[in-house]
Design a protein around this motif. Structure first.
Motif, PDB file in Angstrom:
ATOM      1  N   VAL A 121       0.851  -1.194   0.000  1.00  0.00           N
ATOM      2  CA  VAL A 121       0.000   0.000   0.000  1.00  0.00           C
ATOM      3  C   VAL A 121       0.885   1.241   0.000  1.00  0.00           C
ATOM      4  CG1 VAL A 121      -1.772   1.298   1.203  1.00  0.00           C
ATOM      5  CG2 VAL A 121      -1.836  -1.203   1.235  1.00  0.00           C
ATOM      6  N   GLU A 122       0.749   2.039  -1.062  1.00  0.00           N
ATOM      7  CA  GLU A 122       1.524   3.265  -1.185  1.00  0.00           C
ATOM      8  C   GLU A 122       0.786   4.451  -0.577  1.00  0.00           C
ATOM      9  OE1 GLU A 122       1.995   1.025  -5.215  1.00  0.00           O
ATOM     10  OE2 GLU A 122       0.394   1.501  -3.790  1.00  0.00           O
ATOM     11  N   SER A 123       1.552   5.436  -0.138  1.00  0.00           N
ATOM     12  CA  SER A 123       0.985   6.684   0.349  1.00  0.00           C
ATOM     13  C   SER A 123       2.008   7.790   0.173  1.00  0.00           C
ATOM     14  CB  SER A 123       0.579   6.569   1.831  1.00  0.00           C
ATOM     15  OG  SER A 123       1.714   6.287   2.627  1.00  0.00           O
ATOM     16  N   GLY A 124       1.535   9.031   0.293  1.00  0.00           N
ATOM     17  CA  GLY A 124       2.443  10.168   0.253  1.00  0.00           C
ATOM     18  C   GLY A 124       2.420  10.976  -1.022  1.00  0.00           C
ATOM     19  N   MET A 134      12.668  -4.649  -3.067  1.00  0.00           N
ATOM     20  CA  MET A 134      11.504  -3.764  -3.183  1.00  0.00           C
ATOM     21  C   MET A 134      11.897  -2.600  -4.078  1.00  0.00           C
ATOM     22  SD  MET A 134       9.746  -3.839   0.573  1.00  0.00           S
ATOM     23  CE  MET A 134       8.177  -3.219  -0.066  1.00  0.00           C
ATOM     24  N   ALA A 135      10.933  -2.121  -4.833  1.00  0.00           N
ATOM     25  CA  ALA A 135      11.252  -1.129  -5.850  1.00  0.00           C
ATOM     26  C   ALA A 135      10.111  -0.140  -6.041  1.00  0.00           C
ATOM     27  CB  ALA A 135      11.539  -1.827  -7.176  1.00  0.00           C
ATOM     28  N   TRP A 136      10.457   0.966  -6.684  1.00  0.00           N
ATOM     29  CA  TRP A 136       9.482   1.942  -7.137  1.00  0.00           C
ATOM     30  C   TRP A 136       9.566   2.017  -8.663  1.00  0.00           C
ATOM     31  CZ3 TRP A 136       5.890   4.145  -4.071  1.00  0.00           C
ATOM     32  CH2 TRP A 136       6.101   4.137  -2.696  1.00  0.00           C
ATOM     33  N   PHE A 137       8.415   1.958  -9.276  1.00  0.00           N
ATOM     34  CA  PHE A 137       8.259   2.223 -10.699  1.00  0.00           C
ATOM     35  C   PHE A 137       7.294   3.401 -10.828  1.00  0.00           C
ATOM     36  CE2 PHE A 137      10.201  -1.374 -12.985  1.00  0.00           C
ATOM     37  CZ  PHE A 137      10.513  -2.188 -11.906  1.00  0.00           C
ATOM     38  N   ARG A 138       7.230   3.967 -12.021  1.00  0.00           N
ATOM     39  CA  ARG A 138       6.252   5.031 -12.255  1.00  0.00           C
ATOM     40  C   ARG A 138       5.707   4.914 -13.667  1.00  0.00           C
ATOM     41  NH1 ARG A 138      10.272  10.349 -12.232  1.00  0.00           N
ATOM     42  NH2 ARG A 138      11.291   9.970 -14.241  1.00  0.00           N
ATOM     43  N   GLN A 139       4.495   5.425 -13.832  1.00  0.00           N
ATOM     44  CA  GLN A 139       3.853   5.416 -15.145  1.00  0.00           C
ATOM     45  C   GLN A 139       3.335   6.800 -15.437  1.00  0.00           C
ATOM     46  OE1 GLN A 139       1.217   2.151 -15.818  1.00  0.00           O
ATOM     47  NE2 GLN A 139       1.238   2.513 -18.024  1.00  0.00           N
ATOM     48  N   PRO A 140       4.055   7.552 -16.275  1.00  0.00           N
ATOM     49  CA  PRO A 140       3.602   8.897 -16.657  1.00  0.00           C
ATOM     50  C   PRO A 140       2.354   8.800 -17.534  1.00  0.00           C
ATOM     51  CG  PRO A 140       5.952   8.613 -17.054  1.00  0.00           C
ATOM     52  CD  PRO A 140       5.376   7.260 -16.805  1.00  0.00           C
ATOM     53  N   VAL A 181       1.979   8.163 -11.949  1.00  0.00           N
ATOM     54  CA  VAL A 181       1.523   7.285 -10.872  1.00  0.00           C
ATOM     55  C   VAL A 181       2.735   6.475 -10.430  1.00  0.00           C
ATOM     56  CG1 VAL A 181       0.049   5.348 -10.246  1.00  0.00           C
ATOM     57  CG2 VAL A 181      -0.832   7.161 -11.743  1.00  0.00           C
ATOM     58  N   TYR A 182       3.022   6.512  -9.144  1.00  0.00           N
ATOM     59  CA  TYR A 182       4.179   5.796  -8.610  1.00  0.00           C
ATOM     60  C   TYR A 182       3.693   4.504  -7.954  1.00  0.00           C
ATOM     61  CZ  TYR A 182       7.318   9.615  -9.597  1.00  0.00           C
ATOM     62  OH  TYR A 182       8.089  10.555 -10.253  1.00  0.00           O
ATOM     63  N   LEU A 183       4.303   3.395  -8.368  1.00  0.00           N
ATOM     64  CA  LEU A 183       3.893   2.079  -7.893  1.00  0.00           C
ATOM     65  C   LEU A 183       5.031   1.406  -7.136  1.00  0.00           C
ATOM     66  CD1 LEU A 183       2.863   2.171 -11.277  1.00  0.00           C
ATOM     67  CD2 LEU A 183       1.249   0.703 -10.080  1.00  0.00           C
ATOM     68  N   GLY A 205       1.673  -2.706  -5.769  1.00  0.00           N
ATOM     69  CA  GLY A 205       0.650  -1.902  -5.122  1.00  0.00           C
ATOM     70  C   GLY A 205      -0.251  -1.258  -6.160  1.00  0.00           C
ATOM     71  N   GLN A 206      -1.229  -0.495  -5.675  1.00  0.00           N
ATOM     72  CA  GLN A 206      -2.191   0.165  -6.564  1.00  0.00           C
ATOM     73  C   GLN A 206      -1.661   1.467  -7.133  1.00  0.00           C
ATOM     74  OE1 GLN A 206      -5.293  -1.073  -7.555  1.00  0.00           O
ATOM     75  NE2 GLN A 206      -4.384  -2.902  -6.674  1.00  0.00           N
ATOM     76  N   GLY A 207      -0.678   2.054  -6.459  1.00  0.00           N
ATOM     77  CA  GLY A 207      -0.083   3.283  -6.954  1.00  0.00           C
ATOM     78  C   GLY A 207      -0.576   4.520  -6.226  1.00  0.00           C
ATOM     79  N   THR A 208       0.249   5.571  -6.284  1.00  0.00           N
ATOM     80  CA  THR A 208      -0.111   6.869  -5.722  1.00  0.00           C
ATOM     81  C   THR A 208       0.280   7.949  -6.730  1.00  0.00           C
ATOM     82  OG1 THR A 208       0.114   8.318  -3.783  1.00  0.00           O
ATOM     83  CG2 THR A 208       2.084   7.125  -4.455  1.00  0.00           C
ATOM     84  N   GLN A 209      -0.599   8.913  -6.921  1.00  0.00           N
ATOM     85  CA  GLN A 209      -0.387   9.932  -7.940  1.00  0.00           C
ATOM     86  C   GLN A 209       0.548  11.022  -7.429  1.00  0.00           C
ATOM     87  OE1 GLN A 209      -1.710  10.245 -11.250  1.00  0.00           O
ATOM     88  NE2 GLN A 209      -0.228  11.934 -11.346  1.00  0.00           N
ATOM     89  N   VAL A 210       1.533  11.356  -8.238  1.00  0.00           N
ATOM     90  CA  VAL A 210       2.409  12.503  -7.970  1.00  0.00           C
ATOM     91  C   VAL A 210       2.266  13.464  -9.136  1.00  0.00           C
ATOM     92  CG1 VAL A 210       4.794  13.280  -7.759  1.00  0.00           C
ATOM     93  CG2 VAL A 210       4.050  11.202  -6.571  1.00  0.00           C
ATOM     94  N   THR A 211       1.907  14.700  -8.832  1.00  0.00           N
ATOM     95  CA  THR A 211       1.751  15.716  -9.866  1.00  0.00           C
ATOM     96  C   THR A 211       2.647  16.895  -9.517  1.00  0.00           C
ATOM     97  OG1 THR A 211      -0.542  15.052 -10.267  1.00  0.00           O
ATOM     98  CG2 THR A 211       0.145  17.206 -11.099  1.00  0.00           C
ATOM     99  N   VAL A 212       3.512  17.249 -10.459  1.00  0.00           N
ATOM    100  CA  VAL A 212       4.444  18.356 -10.260  1.00  0.00           C
ATOM    101  C   VAL A 212       4.040  19.479 -11.204  1.00  0.00           C
ATOM    102  CG1 VAL A 212       6.848  19.076 -10.223  1.00  0.00           C
ATOM    103  CG2 VAL A 212       6.246  16.707  -9.684  1.00  0.00           C
ATOM    104  N   SER A 213       3.706  20.613 -10.647  1.00  0.00           N
ATOM    105  CA  SER A 213       3.293  21.755 -11.472  1.00  0.00           C
ATOM    106  C   SER A 213       4.504  22.638 -11.760  1.00  0.00           C
ATOM    107  CB  SER A 213       2.219  22.560 -10.751  1.00  0.00           C
ATOM    108  OG  SER A 213       2.724  23.092  -9.546  1.00  0.00           O
TER     109      SER A 213
END
Length: 122
Positions: free
Chosen positions: A5-8, A34-40, A93-95, A113-121
């Motif tokens: 479960v991701e958060s943050g 354990m790892a982090w992936f992301r999907q833009p 989305v970071y997974l 995990g299901q992923g958590t959204q990161v948005t950088v403006s």
């Protein structure tokens, strides 16, 4: 089985920082890497960072080296991703992912995990 479960995640301005967490539960004794992936948006999943159980094997994607730091707290069954100097291109989305075997940069992980959204403006 292992549950992740991701958060943050959230919205942050360019140049800012975020810290992602991934809490693992279930058969965690079987987990090594354990790892982090992301999907833009509109793009394929890409590797960000990975760490093994002991912390002695760590890998980063070239695009995040020097800006992101992965760490792991085994007592809490949690892996973290500290993200500094964020750029608009980091929006995704970071997974979180886990596997029984060694660290790898390819998405051949056993659990996701299901992923958590990161948005950088910008």
């Amino acid at each position: 089985q292992v549950q992740l479960v991701e958060s943050g995640g959230g919205l942050v301005q360019a140049g800012g920082s975020l810290r992602l967490s991934c809490a693992a539960s279930g058969s965690i004794f079987s987990v090594n890497a354990m790892a982090w992936f992301r999907q833009p948006p509109g793009k394929e999943r890409e590797f960000v960072a990975a760490i093994n159980r002991g912390g002695g094997s760590i890998r980063y994607a070239d695009s995040v080296k020097g800006r992101f730091t992965i760490s792991r707290e085994n007592a809490k069954n949690t892996v973290y991703l500290q993200m500094n100097s964020l750029e608009a291109e980091d929006t995704a989305v970071y997974l979180c992912a886990a596997r029984r075997l060694a660290v790898t940069t390819t998405p051949i992980y056993d659990y996701w995990g299901q992923g958590t959204q990161v948005t950088v403006s910008s």
